[in-house]
Design a protein around this motif. Structure first.
Motif, short mmCIF file in Angstrom:
data_model
loop_
_atom_site.label_atom_id
_atom_site.label_comp_id
_atom_site.label_asym_id
_atom_site.label_seq_id
_atom_site.Cartn_x
_atom_site.Cartn_y
_atom_site.Cartn_z
N ALA A 154 0.76 -1.26 0.19
CA ALA A 154 0.01 0.13 -0.03
C ALA A 154 0.90 1.38 -0.07
N TYR A 155 2.31 1.08 -0.05
CA TYR A 155 3.20 2.18 0.07
C TYR A 155 3.10 2.78 -1.44
N LEU A 156 3.01 4.28 -1.30
CA LEU A 156 2.89 4.95 -2.85
C LEU A 156 4.49 4.74 -3.24
N ALA A 157 4.37 4.75 -4.65
CA ALA A 157 5.89 4.54 -5.25
C ALA A 157 6.44 5.74 -5.48
N ASN A 158 5.62 6.98 -5.43
CA ASN A 158 6.17 8.15 -5.77
C ASN A 158 6.87 8.87 -4.53
N ARG A 159 6.90 8.15 -3.38
CA ARG A 159 7.31 9.09 -2.05
C ARG A 159 8.85 8.27 -1.80
N MET A 160 9.81 8.36 -2.71
CA MET A 160 11.12 7.63 -2.71
C MET A 160 12.05 8.35 -1.48
N HIS A 161 11.92 9.40 -1.30
CA HIS A 161 12.91 9.95 -0.46
C HIS A 161 12.36 9.63 1.02
N GLU A 162 10.95 9.79 1.35
CA GLU A 162 10.47 9.20 2.36
C GLU A 162 10.57 7.92 2.71
N ARG A 163 10.56 7.15 1.61
CA ARG A 163 10.75 5.55 1.81
C ARG A 163 12.27 5.20 2.10
N LYS A 164 13.14 5.84 1.49
CA LYS A 164 14.47 5.88 1.97
C LYS A 164 14.78 6.00 3.38
N HIS A 165 14.28 7.27 4.07
CA HIS A 165 14.54 7.73 5.23
C HIS A 165 13.92 6.52 6.20
N LYS A 166 12.46 6.16 5.87
CA LYS A 166 12.19 5.03 6.67
C LYS A 166 12.80 3.69 6.56
N LEU A 167 13.06 3.35 5.56
CA LEU A 167 14.01 2.08 5.74
C LEU A 167 15.45 2.06 6.33
N CYS A 168 15.91 3.18 6.19
CA CYS A 168 17.24 3.38 6.88
C CYS A 168 17.00 3.54 8.36
N ALA A 169 15.74 4.05 9.06
CA ALA A 169 15.51 4.33 10.30
C ALA A 169 15.06 3.04 10.82
N ALA A 170 14.51 2.13 10.17
CA ALA A 170 14.01 0.76 10.50
C ALA A 170 15.12 -0.05 11.27
N ILE A 171 16.18 0.09 10.56
CA ILE A 171 17.35 -0.68 11.38
C ILE A 171 17.61 -0.43 12.87
N LEU A 172 17.09 0.78 13.52
CA LEU A 172 17.02 0.82 14.74
C LEU A 172 16.22 0.17 15.69
N ASP A 173 15.18 -0.32 15.25
CA ASP A 173 14.17 -0.97 16.05
C ASP A 173 13.78 -2.45 15.47
N PHE A 174 14.39 -2.88 14.08
CA PHE A 174 14.06 -4.27 13.61
C PHE A 174 15.28 -4.93 13.15
N ASP A 175 15.17 -6.19 13.32
CA ASP A 175 16.38 -6.90 12.99
C ASP A 175 16.72 -7.13 11.69
N VAL A 176 15.88 -7.12 10.74
CA VAL A 176 15.71 -7.22 9.03
C VAL A 176 15.00 -6.40 8.61
N VAL A 177 15.19 -5.63 7.40
CA VAL A 177 14.57 -4.66 6.78
C VAL A 177 14.49 -5.19 5.31
N GLU A 178 13.06 -5.23 5.01
CA GLU A 178 12.93 -5.77 3.52
C GLU A 178 13.39 -4.69 2.45
#
Length: 167
Positions: free
Chosen positions: A63-87
């Motif tokens: 459901a994530y909108l493809a046109n929000r790439m900058h926000e996507r990159k930020h969320k993926l990189c931030a996820a490493i703090l709380d998650f063991d693995v990032v898809e």
């Protein structure tokens, strides 16, 4: 071979029974594209299992909108703090910037799609393996039993404990 029981979370648990089912899993696949208030979730912080973060885009069944790439990159990189693995989706998340901020042992590189032969499926897997990761996930959109068997064959032929393949 090891068997890992994984639960996919599409919404935060509402009942004690839902929470107990999650707690008994070896891994929890958290669909951040479907859980808007994930960042404030105490449920996620209390899980004592492997937590996998997924921000699935529309063209990968999410459901994530493809046109929000900058926000996507930020969320993926931030996820490493709380998650063991990032898809990381093979066709949009393998940029140098994203690979630089997510350590190899926290990467799950995923592919979703169709193929016309087993050899085609193997060639895609070999392309994914060019990017070091902890896990690789291949979701084959099968048109019939033969293609489902290709997914099982791939799992058997490349059984190194890092491939998840299904149709």
């Amino acid at each position: 071979s090891n068997v890992i029981v994984a639960v996919q979370i599409n919404a935060l648990p509402n009942t004690v029974q839902d929470f107990l089912e999650i707690m008994s899993a070896d891994a929890v696949f958290v669909r951040a594209d479907l859980i808007p208030d994930l960042d404030q979730s105490e449920t996620m912080k209390s899980l004592d299992c492997m937590k996998i973060y997924a921000l699935r885009s529309e063209n990968h069944g999410g459901a994530y909108l493809a046109n929000r790439m900058h926000e996507r990159k930020h969320k993926l990189c931030a996820a490493i703090l709380d998650f063991d693995v990032v898809e990381l989706e093979w066709d949009k998340d393998l940029s140098v910037d994203i690979l630089h901020c997510i350590p190899t042992d926290q990467r799950l590189i995923s592919w979703h799609g169709q193929v016309n032969s087993y050899e085609h499926l193997v060639s895609i897997y070999k392309k994914l393996k060019q990017y070091p990761a902890r896990f690789y996930m291949m979701t084959l959109e099968a048109d019939g039993l033969t293609q489902c068997l290709w997914s099982m064959q791939l799992q058997q032929d490349y059984a190194d404990g890092r491939l998840v393949s299904y149709a």
